[in-house]
Design an enzyme around this catalytic site. Structure first.
Site, short mmCIF file in Angstrom:
data_model
loop_
_atom_site.label_atom_id
_atom_site.label_comp_id
_atom_site.label_asym_id
_atom_site.label_seq_id
_atom_site.Cartn_x
_atom_site.Cartn_y
_atom_site.Cartn_z
N CYS A 158 -5.86 -10.41 1.57
CA CYS A 158 -4.50 -10.15 2.41
C CYS A 158 -5.10 -9.40 3.84
CB CYS A 158 -3.52 -9.35 1.80
SG CYS A 158 -2.89 -10.17 0.26
N HIS A 198 1.33 -6.62 7.56
CA HIS A 198 1.05 -7.68 6.13
C HIS A 198 2.66 -7.40 5.57
CE1 HIS A 198 -0.09 -9.72 3.07
NE2 HIS A 198 -0.09 -8.60 2.15
N ASN A 218 5.01 -13.36 0.03
CA ASN A 218 3.40 -12.66 0.68
C ASN A 218 2.54 -13.80 0.69
OD1 ASN A 218 0.91 -11.27 0.94
ND2 ASN A 218 1.28 -9.79 -1.05
#
Ligand code: UT7
Length: 321
Positions: free
Chosen positions: A115, A248, A278
């Site tokens: 990520c 994020h 996500n």
């Protein structure tokens, strides 16, 4: 020290056409729209079509970024793709994107920091541009996490989505625009908190994502603050000076906790987790493109990006747009 700055020339993104809502997921696993919205802020995510690969998503985002920058593919001499879901174990999907775009010069490689991949990629591209190894970089985050999810595990399969985002960074001598500072960290002691249980050297399979969500959440908030503090300090910028916080997009609650700590009002935060879920390394460039295209992020604005992911890896970067 180099007086070269890596300036953002354009942004682009791509989301697969298929939208999967929380209500759709209720039919697959024992979950509810209410639980997903309350715990994460997510209402829907996009999912790649059969035969649509990470390199396809990345190519579409890269094309949009080139068009936005007013540049041709031949202007690019570095393709840096952040992904944890490459098309194949090798070659790097970055070379597929390079070929799809018809780029015949320069170099291309993938960066694997899950990520945090895009933040890592921006920092590394910045270093390569400053070192004179390239002049114009396509920095891409592209993922098809739907392919590594365990669709029987409700604690993870409701969280992720597919997508891609890209920026064009150009090496410019002097000036006040560009990447001002970066702060990257990793701590491999946390690698069993968020991982994929397969791989070429272990199981010879792609494997499925496994996460101790509560533990990742608990650690994430503090660790993110460390790199934000580091990035702001390196640039001599205070939290109050910031125009846009582009975090994020893992969980709305993590984003809000960070914004609260620094006193950033909701109007300064770019949030896309609601409709993207996500998307791992794609989440930050997707959010950047969203806010640049709708006119929120403007030339001269101070933009902070940050992410934490499997490893753990985490990092932040401050950009004068
Ligand atoms: O992108 C990389 C970084 N990743 C992250 O930042 C993710 C960090 N973690 C999180 O965002 C959150 O921890 C989650 C969203 C994953 C989970 O939220 P939580 O508030 O930490 O919930 P929990 O894991 O503590 O689970 C609470 C309850 C449990 O039931 P019990 O044990 O209290 O009876 C779970 O079994 O919720 C249950 N649960 C669900 N219920 C309905 C877990 N998943 C689901 C689900 N639907 N999908």
């Amino acid at each position: 020290m180099s007086s070269i700055r890596s300036v953002v020339r354009g942004t682009g993104s791509y989301l697969p056409a298929r939208v999967v809502t929380n209500n759709d997921l209720e039919k697959i696993v024992a979950t509810s729209d209410e639980w997903i919205r309350q715990r994460t802020g997510i209402t829907a995510r996009h999912m790649a079509a059969e035969g649509e690969y990470t390199s396809d998503l990345g190519t579409a985002a890269a094309r949009a970024a080139l068009a936005n920058a007013g540049l041709d593919a031949s202007d690019i001499d570095l393709v840096l793709l952040a992904t944890a879901t490459p098309d194949q174990t090798f070659p790097a999907s970055a070379v597929t994107i390079q070929d799809n775009l018809g780029i015949r010069g320069g170099f291309a490689f993938d960066m694997q920091a899950v990520c945090s991949g895009f933040v890592y990629a921006v920092s590394n591209a910045d270093a390569l541009l400053k070192a004179g190894l390239a002049k114009r970089a396509l920095v891409i985050g592209a993922e098809t996490f739907s392919r590594i999810l365990d669709w029987e595990d409700r604690t993870t399969c409701v969280l992720f989505g597919d997508g891609a985002g890209a920026v064009v960074l150009e090496a410019v001598e002097g000036g006040d625009q560009g990447v001002l500072s970066c702060d990257l960290r990793a701590d491999g002691r946390f690698r069993d908190k968020l991982f994929v249980d397969g791989g070429p050297s272990t199981t010879q399979t792609a494997g499925h994502l496994r996460m101790e969500g509560r533990e990742v959440f608990r650690q994430a908030v503090g660790l993110i603050h460390d790199v934000i503090d580091g990035t702001l300090a390196k640039a001599g910028i205070t939290a109050d000076d910031l125009d846009w916080f582009v975090p994020h997009q893992a969980n709305r609650r993590i984003i809000d906790a960070t914004a609260r700590k620094y006193g950033w009002p909701e109007e300064k935060i770019v949030v896309t987790v609601e409709t993207h879920g996500n998307t791992s390394a794609a989440s930050v460039p997707l959010a950047l493109d969203t806010a640049a295209r709708d006119g929120r992020i403007k030339r001269g604005d101070l933009v902070l990006i940050e992410a934490l992911g499997g490893g753990f890896t985490w990092g932040a970067a401050l950009i004068r747009w």
